[in-house]
Design a protein around this motif. Structure first.
Motif, short mmCIF file in Angstrom:
data_model
loop_
_atom_site.label_atom_id
_atom_site.label_comp_id
_atom_site.label_asym_id
_atom_site.label_seq_id
_atom_site.Cartn_x
_atom_site.Cartn_y
_atom_site.Cartn_z
N ARG A 63 -20.79 -13.97 -17.66
CA ARG A 63 -20.92 -15.41 -17.42
C ARG A 63 -20.28 -16.20 -18.55
NH1 ARG A 63 -24.09 -18.21 -14.02
NH2 ARG A 63 -25.16 -16.29 -13.46
N ILE A 64 -19.63 -17.30 -18.20
CA ILE A 64 -19.04 -18.21 -19.18
C ILE A 64 -19.67 -19.59 -18.99
CG2 ILE A 64 -16.93 -19.35 -19.97
CD1 ILE A 64 -15.40 -16.88 -19.04
N HIS A 74 -12.24 -8.99 -21.93
CA HIS A 74 -13.37 -8.30 -21.31
C HIS A 74 -13.45 -6.86 -21.79
CE1 HIS A 74 -14.33 -11.47 -18.40
NE2 HIS A 74 -13.03 -11.66 -18.27
N TRP A 101 -17.27 -23.17 -25.49
CA TRP A 101 -17.36 -22.17 -24.41
C TRP A 101 -18.01 -20.92 -24.98
CZ3 TRP A 101 -13.22 -21.79 -20.11
CH2 TRP A 101 -12.85 -23.07 -19.69
N SER A 102 -18.97 -20.39 -24.24
CA SER A 102 -19.63 -19.15 -24.65
C SER A 102 -19.52 -18.13 -23.52
CB SER A 102 -21.11 -19.40 -24.99
OG SER A 102 -21.83 -19.84 -23.85
N GLY A 103 -19.28 -16.88 -23.90
CA GLY A 103 -19.20 -15.80 -22.93
C GLY A 103 -20.29 -14.78 -23.21
N SER A 104 -20.75 -14.08 -22.18
CA SER A 104 -21.87 -13.16 -22.36
C SER A 104 -21.57 -11.79 -21.80
CB SER A 104 -23.13 -13.73 -21.69
OG SER A 104 -22.93 -13.84 -20.29
N MET A 131 -13.03 -14.63 -27.12
CA MET A 131 -12.31 -15.73 -26.48
C MET A 131 -11.50 -16.48 -27.53
SD MET A 131 -14.94 -17.32 -23.65
CE MET A 131 -16.10 -17.99 -24.82
N SER A 165 -20.44 -15.53 -12.97
CA SER A 165 -20.18 -14.19 -13.50
C SER A 165 -18.78 -13.73 -13.16
CB SER A 165 -21.20 -13.19 -12.96
OG SER A 165 -20.89 -11.89 -13.43
N GLN A 166 -18.06 -13.23 -14.17
CA GLN A 166 -16.73 -12.67 -13.96
C GLN A 166 -16.80 -11.14 -13.81
OE1 GLN A 166 -14.17 -14.78 -13.59
NE2 GLN A 166 -15.69 -16.40 -13.87
N VAL A 168 -9.76 -14.95 -22.31
CA VAL A 168 -11.04 -14.24 -22.36
C VAL A 168 -10.79 -12.73 -22.32
CG1 VAL A 168 -13.28 -13.94 -21.25
CG2 VAL A 168 -12.13 -16.16 -21.13
N VAL A 195 -17.88 -10.18 -21.47
CA VAL A 195 -16.93 -10.89 -22.34
C VAL A 195 -17.10 -10.38 -23.76
CG1 VAL A 195 -16.31 -13.14 -23.31
CG2 VAL A 195 -16.95 -12.95 -20.89
#
Length: 412
Positions: free
Chosen positions: A369-370, A411, A362-365, A394, A386-387, A409, A391
């Protein structure tokens, strides 16, 4: 009725408590409905309506109840009641009652948002997330030197602490087996402190580096801390007086991340200009590699396929995934360290990375977006969308109450 309810409880588990309670409310719905009507008509004062309703509810079990009707209503007259839904409602309301909401986000493995927990306004960006005590606790660190300890099952904040330097937390790691022992915290300016995972108290303040401690890793019984191009190897890490037994100099390779291989044979050091692979015992350099930009985060992934492994370096079936550049994931075969790049979905920089036991990454940006990657195909198999908030970190946690693997996650 009581014995039959106990029988159902032992067979179905704790959700029987909810079924019996709802069945009682359903059987007495007419009395409660009549009371609501009386309140609306002014026959019962509003200020005593709650008390009167409570009297009816308390009197339910003592009244004559048809046990067959009660059990049939509880078992088959209420529709589906999955444990997942019960758990989500329980944790949501436990969080509201006990903590007021104090973390960022929790995602279940099935890509469903489980909880959204907001930190206090005075807390800044959380840079680190790690687990301790066999995954029962999650530790977080932020830009102001705040360290938080959270219950991984409920999301409730157990304790908040602060590093002695009150400087930005740059890195965290646990010194003992199975996440027990002490949590090592590296801070801006080079200071290092440790916290006891049992008492949740400050354990020791160690002589620090002269630069920010950007990476910490447990290597065997030792702890490695990296600042600039210097890596210190600490011994006696479970005592109140750890000491540096060795200093490793990665000239021209300022270290940004450390990863101990699951085989324990080597340590992967991500740097501003590539990577260095060191022998875990001797500290000798095994491989030096170059990339265009710095490697800021690194994880090891156990792949479903077999790999031919070098005797000195690799762990069978393992790959090294890392973040380098703005929006690029790098992937290295742990045997040959030949690389393949995976472009990240989304416009933001890749900021967080976590590997799951099933081979997913899993990658978060920074755009929130995950993405979930397959380590076998090197492709995105699903994107969570998109959250809204970037991020920063994680970590994967096994949730025993729900029986699934959750991804926490952090933020901005």
């Amino acid at each position: 009725s009581m014995l039959r309810a106990w029988d159902l409880l032992l067979f179905e588990g704790s959700k029987t408590l909810f079924r019996i309670s709802l069945a009682l409310l359903k059987l007495y719905s007419k009395q409660l409905s009549d009371m609501a009507t009386a309140v609306e008509q002014g026959l019962i004062p509003h200020d005593t309506a709650g008390h009167e309703a409570l009297k009816v509810i308390r009197g339910m079990p003592s009244n004559a109840i048809d046990s067959n009707e009660l059990i049939m209503t509880a078992a088959g007259g209420l529709g589906s009641m999955p444990k997942t839904m019960i758990y989500k409602l329980r944790t949501h309301n436990s969080r509201r009652v006990l903590s007021g909401g104090n973390l960022e986000e929790v995602f279940v493995k099935q890509s469903e948002a489980l909880l959204t927990l907001q930190g206090r306004e005075e807390e800044n960006t959380r840079k680190c997330l790690i687990t301790s005590n066999g995954g029962r606790n999650v530790w977080s660190g932020d830009d102001s030197g705040n360290v938080g300890v959270w219950d991984s099952q409920t999301g409730c904040c157990i304790k908040r602490m602060q590093t002695p330097s009150r400087r930005r937390v740059c890195s965290m790691a646990v010194s003992g087996l199975n996440g027990e022992g002490h949590v090592w915290v590296g801070c801006q300016g080079g200071s290092i402190c440790t916290f006891d995972t049992r008492t949740l108290e400050l354990w020791s303040l160690l002589p620090g580096h002269t630069q920010d401690v950007l990476a910490i890793a447990r290597v065997g019984s030792s702890m490695w801390t990296a600042a600039g191009h210097i890596v210190w190897v600490w011994e006696n890490c479970e005592t109140s007086d750890p000491h540096v037994s060795k200093e490793l100099n990665c000239i021209g390779k300022d270290i940004l991340s450390l990863l101990t291989s699951s085989s324990g044979a080597f340590v992967f050091c991500g740097s501003i200009a590539g990577f260095v692979v060191l022998d875990a015992r001797s500290g000798e350099t095994i491989i030096v590699g170059s990339v265009d930009e710095g490697i800021t985060d690194v994880v090891e992934v156990t792949c479903p396929r077999s790999l031919h492994c070098d005797k000195k370096v690799a762990h069978k079936g393992a790959e090294i995934w890392c973040i380098h550049g703005n929006s690029v994931l790098g992937c290295w075969d742990a045997a040959t360290f030949s690389s393949a790049q995976c472009k990240h979905v989304g416009k933001g920089d890749v900021c967080g990375l976590v590997a799951l036991p099933n081979g997913e990454v899993w990658s978060g940006s920074s755009d929130g977006r995950i993405c979930v990657w397959s380590s076998k195909s090197k492709r995105v198999i699903r994107a969570l969308g998109s959250q809204c908030e970037p991020v920063s970190s994680m970590v994967a946690v096994a949730n025993d109450l729900l029986g699934v693997l959750t991804v926490w996650v952090a933020h901005y």
